[in-house]
Every structure is written in C-alpha cells, then in structure tokens.
Design an enzyme around this catalytic site. Structure first.
Site, PDB file in Angstrom:
ATOM      1  N   ARG A 234       6.368 -18.704 -60.458  1.00  0.00           N
ATOM      2  CA  ARG A 234       6.364 -17.777 -61.566  1.00  0.00           C
ATOM      3  C   ARG A 234       7.567 -18.462 -62.788  1.00  0.00           C
ATOM      4  NH1 ARG A 234       1.971 -17.362 -60.181  1.00  0.00           N
ATOM      5  NH2 ARG A 234       0.512 -15.004 -60.220  1.00  0.00           N
ATOM      6  N   GLU A 263       3.019 -18.560 -70.924  1.00  0.00           N
ATOM      7  CA  GLU A 263       2.179 -18.845 -70.705  1.00  0.00           C
ATOM      8  C   GLU A 263       1.105 -19.025 -71.743  1.00  0.00           C
ATOM      9  OE1 GLU A 263       1.429 -19.875 -66.535  1.00  0.00           O
ATOM     10  OE2 GLU A 263       3.494 -20.231 -66.300  1.00  0.00           O
ATOM     11  N   HIS A 281       0.207 -24.989 -65.015  1.00  0.00           N
ATOM     12  CA  HIS A 281       0.163 -23.970 -63.958  1.00  0.00           C
ATOM     13  C   HIS A 281      -2.003 -24.173 -62.953  1.00  0.00           C
ATOM     14  CE1 HIS A 281       0.424 -18.878 -62.777  1.00  0.00           C
ATOM     15  NE2 HIS A 281      -0.351 -19.711 -61.972  1.00  0.00           N
TER      16      HIS A 281
END
Ligand code: 8YV
Length: 315
Positions: A234, A263, A281
């Site tokens: 993360r 994000e 991601h």
C-alpha cells in the site's frame, strides 16, 4: 420491487461477478450512481450487504446510511480501507479474499524488480525509437539474480516473493514485528535496519494504521545507494515524500511501484523519473485471480445470506 435482498456494489467489478451476484441479490451500483446519497436513501430498508474493494473500503458513514448491513465483503486481501472498529461496533461482519491472490502479487513483485533493475522501459524504447540502429547497444543495467533481497513484511505475499527470489539465487532477509519461527531468512527488527543490508528492497507489508509510514524517512535514508526499490503493498506503508526525495536525488537506482498514496490521482512527480516502472495497482489483476477473488467474495456473501459460517472472515 424485487424480493431479493439488496447489495451495495461500491466499486466496479468484472461482468462475470455482476451476473453471479445478481442471482442472489438486487444490485445497487454505487460507483455509477449520479446521486449516491439518493441511492443510499432508497436502499436504506433493503440493502443488507456491501461489497467493496481493497483500495476503496467502507467508512462508518456508509455503514450508518445502510443500517440493515450485516456484511461487508472485500474484493481484495487488504481491509485497511474498511473502518473495522465501526463495523465491529455495529455487528457487521467483514470478509476478504486471502490466499487466492498471493502468487499473483508475488509475480508482480518479481516483474517490477526485474523491469526496474534491467530497465525494461529504456530497452523497449531503444528498439522502438530506432536508437538501437542509430546509437548501438543500450546502456548497461543492473543484475537481480544473486543479489541481496530485503522484504518488508514476510506474510503470505512476502513468503511467496521469497520463494521466487530463492530460485533467482537471492540472499533473503526481512523485517517484521518479530522473527518468524522456522524461517531461515535473516531477520531485522525494522525497515531502517534492513535497508543498508540489501540491494533490492521490496515492500509487501499489509496496509493500515499499524504500518502507516513504516518505511519511514530513516529507512529511505538508510537504503544502499543504487538500490532497487519495489512496493506491492500500500502507498501508506511508505513515507512517499521521502521516497520521492530519494528518487529526485538519484539515491535510488531504480524503482517498481504498483501502489501509491491518493490512487488513482497519484503524485505526478512519479511520472517524471525515467528509472521508475509504474503500475496502476494491478498486482492481483489477472483474469484467473480476479475470477478466484470474485468467487470467494460471493461465497462469503452467500454464506451470510444462508446463515452458514463465513469462509474468510476478518470479523
Ligand atoms: C485490490 C488489493 O483489491 O487485495 C488487495 O488488498 O489491493 C487488490 O487486490 C484489487 O485491485 C481489486 O480492487
């Protein structure tokens, strides 16, 4: 009106999941709603379940807006964006999708490691823009096999990365809360202690309050000059300002990043570095793994509906 119970779908999922979920639930596509407040109001008396994604989560306000909610099923292993305390206080179950994505994320870590160290971006451009013909051989890059790899967070995904790295002849060490029994890799108590010992530094710790800023300024400062830096966990786990500073100052040889703060509106400075490989991601993003994640998420929702034990409960 449908007699199926309502399910709030917080983020977009593949069509195959929608088709399967619609067999048991009336779906409310929150991510598409022009007026999300109106959707919550309309679903207040029928929505009993929420499905969300690792990077989106669910906050207390959402739970309060849907007081009949009994389960929040996360399409992802990381539940750091779900307010677990709020869920617990309201008697709401939370499930995730562990194991089914472990190997996929580990593959992504290896891909980023190799792509960053071997400068895949430059090599690709070298062929495409004709540099190969006009300038000759591309600049030399950096070896991965046989190097020292440090893994921050030796959980399921960290171990799967280590297994792959061992096949690359890498010498593996890790940092974590405590040394793991039966693990032969060298242990360091924190990322700052691990950082100066390794050539490749890979972050795979779970997100959440406990690991916020775990790879701190001291750890970034302690990295070996020229290190290959990879993050598949993360954005929150890394002090991003410190990482950007180290990239700007050329202290990091190359980086491969799948996760960021904010994000998808990531810090645009990441786009300016030629020695950084970026991914959106996407570590768990293969058809095979996403089908497995969707199935496990659905099985949890259906178990809740049928009064059976949940398959992968967090709460
Ligand atoms: C995302 C993830 O959930 O598993 C996790 O924790 O972050 C990912 O797998 C995936 O991108 C689905 O949105």
């Amino acid at each position: 009106m449908s007699d199926k119970p309502g399910l709030l779908v917080v983020g977009e999922l593949p069509d195959w999941d929608f088709a399967a979920l619609a067999e048991r639930f009336t779906l409310h596509h929150y991510w598409q709603a022009p007026d999300q407040a109106a959707m919550l109001e309309a679903g207040r008396d029928s929505i009993i379940a929420i499905c969300t994604k690792g990077e989106i989560g669910a906050d207390a306000a959402l739970m309060d807006a849907l007081p009949l909610t009994r389960i929040i099923a996360c399409y992802g292993v990381g539940v750091d964006a779900i307010d677990l305390e709020a869920a617990r206080a309201r008697g709401i179950h939370v499930t995730n999708t562990p194991d089914v994505l472990t190997e996929e994320v580990a593959d992504m870590a290896m891909m980023l490691m190799l792509a960053a160290a071997r400068n895949l971006r430059l090599g690709e451009a070298w062929v495409r823009d004709g540099s190969w013909q006009t300038k000759g051989a591309m600049p030399l890059t950096t070896r991965v096999w046989g190097k020292r790899l440090g893994i921050v967070g030796l959980g399921r995904i960290g171990k799967a990365i280590a297994k792959r790295a061992a096949a690359f002849g890498m010498e593996i060490s890790y940092s974590g809360r405590s040394p793991q029994p039966g693990v032969a890799y060298t242990y360091y108590p924190n990322p700052a202690a691990l950082a100066p010992k390794v050539d490749v530094f890979c972050v795979s710790a779970a997100g959440g309050a406990a690991t916020r800023g775990l790879v701190d300024r001291a750890a970034i400062a302690a990295l070996k000059p020229g290190v290959v830096f990879v993050n598949v966990s993360r954005g929150t786990v890394v002090n991003e300002a410190a990482l950007l500073g180290a990239l700007r100052e050329g202290r990091i040889g190359a980086a491969g990043l799948d996760v960021f703060l904010n994000e998808p509106a990531i810090d645009q400075e990441f786009l300016t570095f030629p020695h950084v490989v970026l991914q959106p991601h996407a570590a768990s993003g293969t058809v095979e793994t996403r089908k497995d994640m969707g199935r496990l998420m659905r099985e949890n929702l259906e178990a809740q509906l049928d009064g059976r034990p949940l398959l992968t409960p967090i709460i």
